[in-house]
Motif scaffolding. Structure first.
Motif, PDB file in Angstrom:
ATOM      1  N   SER A  71      17.773  10.399 -14.894  1.00  0.00           N
ATOM      2  CA  SER A  71      15.844  11.218 -16.030  1.00  0.00           C
ATOM      3  C   SER A  71      17.270  10.351 -17.589  1.00  0.00           C
ATOM      4  O   SER A  71      17.490   9.721 -17.741  1.00  0.00           O
ATOM      5  CB  SER A  71      16.036  12.839 -16.061  1.00  0.00           C
ATOM      6  OG  SER A  71      17.665  13.212 -16.448  1.00  0.00           O
ATOM      7  N   SER A  72      16.022  10.372 -18.782  1.00  0.00           N
ATOM      8  CA  SER A  72      16.494  10.125 -19.457  1.00  0.00           C
ATOM      9  C   SER A  72      17.380  11.092 -20.996  1.00  0.00           C
ATOM     10  O   SER A  72      17.847  10.061 -21.006  1.00  0.00           O
ATOM     11  CB  SER A  72      15.246   9.907 -20.724  1.00  0.00           C
ATOM     12  OG  SER A  72      15.408   9.707 -22.103  1.00  0.00           O
ATOM     13  N   HIS A  73      17.204  11.968 -20.364  1.00  0.00           N
ATOM     14  CA  HIS A  73      18.072  13.539 -21.261  1.00  0.00           C
ATOM     15  C   HIS A  73      18.519  14.554 -19.915  1.00  0.00           C
ATOM     16  O   HIS A  73      17.008  15.049 -19.560  1.00  0.00           O
ATOM     17  CB  HIS A  73      17.008  13.560 -22.564  1.00  0.00           C
ATOM     18  CG  HIS A  73      17.454  12.622 -23.310  1.00  0.00           C
ATOM     19  ND1 HIS A  73      16.442  11.883 -23.234  1.00  0.00           N
ATOM     20  CD2 HIS A  73      18.492  11.985 -24.459  1.00  0.00           C
ATOM     21  CE1 HIS A  73      16.328  10.757 -24.705  1.00  0.00           C
ATOM     22  NE2 HIS A  73      17.926  10.795 -25.348  1.00  0.00           N
ATOM     23  N   GLY A  83      12.080  12.478 -18.412  1.00  0.00           N
ATOM     24  CA  GLY A  83      12.396  11.037 -18.158  1.00  0.00           C
ATOM     25  C   GLY A  83      10.834  11.197 -18.358  1.00  0.00           C
ATOM     26  O   GLY A  83       9.794  11.976 -18.328  1.00  0.00           O
ATOM     27  N   TYR A  84      10.810  10.349 -17.017  1.00  0.00           N
ATOM     28  CA  TYR A  84       9.118   9.599 -17.265  1.00  0.00           C
ATOM     29  C   TYR A  84       9.204   9.372 -15.497  1.00  0.00           C
ATOM     30  O   TYR A  84      10.070   9.051 -14.829  1.00  0.00           O
ATOM     31  CB  TYR A  84       8.834   8.482 -17.836  1.00  0.00           C
ATOM     32  CG  TYR A  84       8.815   8.491 -18.477  1.00  0.00           C
ATOM     33  CD1 TYR A  84       7.996   9.080 -19.928  1.00  0.00           C
ATOM     34  CD2 TYR A  84      10.049   8.624 -20.194  1.00  0.00           C
ATOM     35  CE1 TYR A  84       7.192   9.806 -20.871  1.00  0.00           C
ATOM     36  CE2 TYR A  84       9.818   8.879 -21.704  1.00  0.00           C
ATOM     37  CZ  TYR A  84       8.984   8.872 -22.065  1.00  0.00           C
ATOM     38  OH  TYR A  84       8.369   9.566 -23.265  1.00  0.00           O
ATOM     39  N   PHE A  87      12.669  10.345 -11.465  1.00  0.00           N
ATOM     40  CA  PHE A  87      12.851   9.681 -12.319  1.00  0.00           C
ATOM     41  C   PHE A  87      12.987   7.755 -12.628  1.00  0.00           C
ATOM     42  O   PHE A  87      13.790   7.662 -11.778  1.00  0.00           O
ATOM     43  CB  PHE A  87      14.280  10.435 -13.415  1.00  0.00           C
ATOM     44  CG  PHE A  87      13.110  12.045 -14.017  1.00  0.00           C
ATOM     45  CD1 PHE A  87      13.162  12.024 -15.185  1.00  0.00           C
ATOM     46  CD2 PHE A  87      13.885  12.666 -13.101  1.00  0.00           C
ATOM     47  CE1 PHE A  87      11.908  13.365 -15.443  1.00  0.00           C
ATOM     48  CE2 PHE A  87      13.797  14.067 -13.615  1.00  0.00           C
ATOM     49  CZ  PHE A  87      12.838  14.207 -14.687  1.00  0.00           C
ATOM     50  N   LYS A 137      12.877   4.149 -18.871  1.00  0.00           N
ATOM     51  CA  LYS A 137      12.443   4.398 -19.628  1.00  0.00           C
ATOM     52  C   LYS A 137      13.201   5.720 -20.079  1.00  0.00           C
ATOM     53  O   LYS A 137      13.091   7.119 -19.943  1.00  0.00           O
ATOM     54  CB  LYS A 137      11.165   5.301 -19.112  1.00  0.00           C
ATOM     55  CG  LYS A 137       9.557   4.111 -18.841  1.00  0.00           C
ATOM     56  CD  LYS A 137       8.780   5.024 -18.719  1.00  0.00           C
ATOM     57  CE  LYS A 137       7.620   3.339 -18.214  1.00  0.00           C
ATOM     58  NZ  LYS A 137       6.671   4.461 -17.819  1.00  0.00           N
ATOM     59  N   LYS A 138      13.824   5.823 -21.506  1.00  0.00           N
ATOM     60  CA  LYS A 138      13.794   6.235 -22.335  1.00  0.00           C
ATOM     61  C   LYS A 138      13.096   7.224 -23.506  1.00  0.00           C
ATOM     62  O   LYS A 138      11.985   6.899 -23.753  1.00  0.00           O
ATOM     63  CB  LYS A 138      14.316   5.802 -23.385  1.00  0.00           C
ATOM     64  CG  LYS A 138      15.553   4.783 -22.505  1.00  0.00           C
ATOM     65  CD  LYS A 138      16.843   6.276 -21.413  1.00  0.00           C
ATOM     66  CE  LYS A 138      17.937   6.127 -21.111  1.00  0.00           C
ATOM     67  NZ  LYS A 138      18.553   6.813 -20.236  1.00  0.00           N
ATOM     68  N   ILE A 139      13.381   8.561 -23.976  1.00  0.00           N
ATOM     69  CA  ILE A 139      12.570   9.143 -24.603  1.00  0.00           C
ATOM     70  C   ILE A 139      12.391   9.277 -26.013  1.00  0.00           C
ATOM     71  O   ILE A 139      14.236   9.434 -26.497  1.00  0.00           O
ATOM     72  CB  ILE A 139      12.468  11.379 -24.788  1.00  0.00           C
ATOM     73  CG1 ILE A 139      12.071  11.450 -22.790  1.00  0.00           C
ATOM     74  CG2 ILE A 139      11.917  11.690 -25.251  1.00  0.00           C
ATOM     75  CD1 ILE A 139      12.831  12.842 -22.560  1.00  0.00           C
TER      76      ILE A 139
END
Ligand SMILES: Cc1cc2nc3c(=O)[nH]c(=O)nc-3n(C[C@H](O)[C@H](O)[C@H](O)COP(=O)(O)O)c2cc1C
Length: 207
Positions: free
Chosen positions: A74-76, A186-187, A17, A21-23
């Motif tokens: 990851s974002s979350h 995430g991205y 990830f 970058k955040k969701i």
């Protein structure tokens, strides 16, 4: 192409990830709403979705998850908790769940009897309460991943963890909830790994 098929083709188990970058809150809210709308056997909804935002808690969690980088990069992270404590047919939770249907009392009681017969014969003798709830949690897991993919958000389902350690780190009262499965969102950074699937004719049979 059909939107669901497109989302399923986009989805892969993301290993890397982009930590930058955040969701957005709106996208996260949509994904969680898809989790909430998931079906469950008898409509029991014996689950909870614990959303980890904090980097600190995820850093603590990572060693309990085979040190997988998806946990921190990851974002979350959503920890899907099974709720085996409420599924016994005598439980007030079960009655309340059936009462939501707004049926006359004799029909509610008939539903509870049917539920009890099913659980006593098909479920309790062959699997733990935790396993039955976890089966339902995996339906929500799939919906979370597909919902995310429809927004071009990547995910990684995670079963590679030490359950007791995860529950300790997250301070979960295991008399009520137990960890079923985890999903990181995430991205992606870099390319998707090649997809490997069995041939249609080996796994689909029409009779
Ligand atoms: C319930 C479940 C648990 C999984 N646990 C892990 C995991 O802990 N770590 C990981 O990197 N991948 C995990 N995976 C990903 C699978 O290895 C992956 O889905 C499979 O190899 C197919 O690849 P694809 O999802 O990219 O199509 C898990 C998948 C599922 C469905």
């Amino acid at each position: 192409m059909n939107a669901v098929l497109e989302a399923l083709q986009f989805r892969h188990a993301c290993k890397k990830f982009d930590p930058e970058k955040k969701i957005s809150d709106a996208d996260l809210g949509m994904i969680l709403e898809c989790a909430r709308l998931s079906p469950s056997s008898f409509g029991m909804e014996a689950w909870k979705f614990l959303v980890l935002h904090s980097e600190g808690i995820r850093k603590k969690l990572r060693p309990a998850c085979w040190d997988q980088p998806q946990i921190t990069d990851s974002s979350h992270v959503i920890v899907i908790l099974a709720r085996p404590s409420v599924i016994h047919p005598e439980s007030p939770y079960v009655r309340k769940n059936f009462e939501r249907r707004g049926l006359p009392e004799e029909m509610t009681s008939a539903y509870i009897d049917r539920y009890k017969a099913h659980m006593d014969v098909e479920v309790f003798p062959v699997m733990s309460d935790y396993a039955w709830c976890s089966k339902q949690c995996y339906i929500a897991l799939a919906n979370i991943m597909t919902a995310a993919a429809s927004l071009r958000i990547d995910s990684c389902p995670i079963e590679g963890f030490e359950k007791q350690q995860v529950e300790q780190v997250l301070d979960i009262d295991t008399s009520t909830y137990q960890v079923a499965v985890i999903v990181a969102l995430g991205y992606r950074l870099g390319e998707q790994t090649p997809r490997r699937r069995q041939d249609t004719r080996d796994i689909i049979e029409h009779i």
